[in-house]
Design an enzyme around this catalytic site. Structure first.
Site, short mmCIF file in Angstrom:
data_model
loop_
_atom_site.label_atom_id
_atom_site.label_comp_id
_atom_site.label_asym_id
_atom_site.label_seq_id
_atom_site.Cartn_x
_atom_site.Cartn_y
_atom_site.Cartn_z
CG ASP A 145 33.52 41.69 48.92
OD1 ASP A 145 33.33 41.51 50.14
OD2 ASP A 145 34.46 42.39 48.49
CG ASP A 154 35.09 43.67 51.70
OD1 ASP A 154 34.30 44.36 51.04
OD2 ASP A 154 36.05 43.05 51.21
CG HIS A 179 41.04 47.52 50.02
ND1 HIS A 179 41.44 46.52 50.87
CD2 HIS A 179 40.03 46.99 49.28
CE1 HIS A 179 40.71 45.43 50.65
NE2 HIS A 179 39.84 45.69 49.69
CE1 TYR A 219 33.12 45.95 44.34
CE2 TYR A 219 33.71 43.91 45.46
CZ TYR A 219 33.84 45.28 45.31
OH TYR A 219 34.68 45.98 46.13
CG HIS A 259 38.81 41.52 49.25
ND1 HIS A 259 37.60 41.91 48.72
CD2 HIS A 259 39.33 40.60 48.40
CE1 HIS A 259 37.40 41.26 47.57
NE2 HIS A 259 38.42 40.45 47.36
C1 SP5 Z 1 36.39 47.03 48.55
C2 SP5 Z 1 36.73 45.77 47.84
O1 SP5 Z 1 36.02 44.80 47.95
N1 SP5 Z 1 37.78 45.82 47.04
C3 SP5 Z 1 38.08 44.66 46.28
C4 SP5 Z 1 39.52 44.61 46.07
C5 SP5 Z 1 39.90 43.33 45.40
N2 SP5 Z 1 40.04 43.53 44.02
C6 SP5 Z 1 40.93 42.57 43.45
C7 SP5 Z 1 40.65 42.53 42.01
C8 SP5 Z 1 41.40 41.43 41.36
C9 SP5 Z 1 41.09 41.47 39.91
N3 SP5 Z 1 39.72 41.20 39.65
C10 SP5 Z 1 39.56 40.52 38.44
C11 SP5 Z 1 38.37 41.03 37.73
C12 SP5 Z 1 38.77 41.70 36.48
N4 SP5 Z 1 37.87 42.77 36.20
ZN ZN Z 2 36.11 43.26 49.24
#
Ligand code: SP5
Ligand code: ZN
Length: 350
Positions: free
Chosen positions: A293, A203, A167, A332, A205
């Site tokens: 993920d 991934d 990202h 995660y 995302h």
């Molecule tokens: C590298 C990667 O997988 N980055 C992930 C980016 C997406 N993150 C979005 C998070 C949205 C909020 N998550 C809610 C959990 C609260 N701790």
């Molecule tokens: Zn991701």
């Protein structure tokens, strides 16, 4: 497959990510490194220590002002009043000088670190603390170490990068990413004599950073399969199928958004489509942005890929037959993380 890693990647400790204004427990934690180490060691992959590498390739990927900001921000924050005043020990942006704010005025760079942060951080979840720069820089060294193994003749090498990178844009960080490890790997493969390199990103995302870095280039293809941003998922504003590149890079970007709840069958079909595309485009090396993920148990995505699905993705991308650098991105769910990575590597093969 050799696993290049560094203990310094544990030194980034975000503690909290600020989401919708609330400090929530972060999921991009140092324990991810140990979960992955356990999984790949158990599967018999040899560990290789990353060594410190020069900045030249990194400087081709990122704007020097962002690199300077990231290197200095934690210390600037520590010297400020933030811990005493409000108990904040991490760099969290306070305003974002987007065109909505500057509105055509000749805006200057903010002097206060809490204001300058929003010139580079594009969300409030990707905080900087003591050790963040060192960990992110060590992750780049892992990627460069894996590239060197492949340039020396290994069929594939895995870089245990943490924090993740896909990202991170040329001059922006967000989505738990600071430095774009996969883009650095692709640039290093280019510098190592590969005229056309493909990045395939599995991934959950879309890797908006990698997409942006190579959007106008024909020499590095970017293909991603991910949860549909149109269903309300990160990175929200990009990652749609009609984004196919621009200028010389027209046709060198592919986005395959999938609906929430997608499982192995449709996901693997999408991965196979990207593999066929890369195989037909005359690339001589491959970078895999391996986020795990998309797995069913993962707290950050609604995709339902299984461990066999990840093994299958490895087999599909391994069969492309290109020298490959596999770079860790997201993933995660600590109890299953190591097994998912090991399954991918097992499927991919040496
Ligand atoms: C590298 C990667 O997988 N980055 C992930 C980016 C997406 N993150 C979005 C998070 C949205 C909020 N998550 C809610 C959990 C609260 N701790
Ligand atoms: Zn991701």
């Amino acid at each position: 497959m050799p696993v290049v890693w560094s203990p310094t990647t544990r030194d980034h400790d975000p503690q909290h990510e600020v989401w919708v204004g609330v400090a929530t427990i972060g999921t991009e934690v140092a324990a991810r490194v140990d979960a992955i180490l356990a999984g790949v060691t158990e599967a018999g992959h040899p560990l290789v220590d990353a060594t410190a590498r020069p900045d030249d390739v990194l400087a081709r990927v990122h704007d020097p002002s962002m690199l300077t900001f990231l290197a200095d921000a934690a210390e600037r924050w520590r010297q400020g009043p933030y811990a005493d005043l409000v108990g904040q020990t991490r760099v969290v942006p306070y305003l974002f000088p987007t065109p909505a704010m500057t509105a055509g005025l000749p805006a200057r760079r903010a002097v206060a670190v809490h204001a300058e942060a929003g010139s580079y951080a594009y969300d409030t979840m990707t905080v900087v603390g003591p050790g963040t720069w060192e960990a992110a820089r060590a992750a780049v060294d892992c990627a460069l170490g894996a590239v060197d193994l492949v340039l020396a003749g290994e069929g594939a090498a895995y870089a245990l990068c943490r924090p993740p990178g896909h990202h991170a844009t040329p001059a922006g960080f967000g989505g738990s990413c600071y430095l774009n490890n996969a883009a650095v790997a692709a640039e290093a493969l280019r510098a190592g004599g590969h005229d056309r390199v493909a990045v395939i990103d599995i991934d959950a995302h879309q890797g908006n950073g990698t997409a942006a870095i190579f959007y106008d280039r024909a020499d590095v293809l970017y293909g991603s399969v991910h949860v549909d941003p149109g269903a309300g998922w990160f990175p929200h504003v990009v990652g749609y199928a009609e984004e196919t590149g621009t200028g010389a890079g027209e046709g060198a970007t592919r986005n395959v958004p999938l609906p929430e709840g997608t499982g192995d069958a449709l996901w693997l079909e999408a991965v196979a489509g990207l593999a066929d595309w890369v195989a037909a485009e005359g690339c001589s090396a491959l970078v895999v942005s391996l986020g795990v993920d998309a797995a069913a148990d993962d707290p950050e995505s609604p995709l339902l890929v299984t461990v066999d699905g990840y093994r299958g993705a490895g087999a599909i991308l391994g069969r492309v037959g290109l020298p490959a650098v596999v770079v860790q991105e997201g993933g995660y769910h600590l109890p299953t993380l190591g097994g998912l990575v090991a399954a991918y590597l097992d499927g991919h093969g040496s």
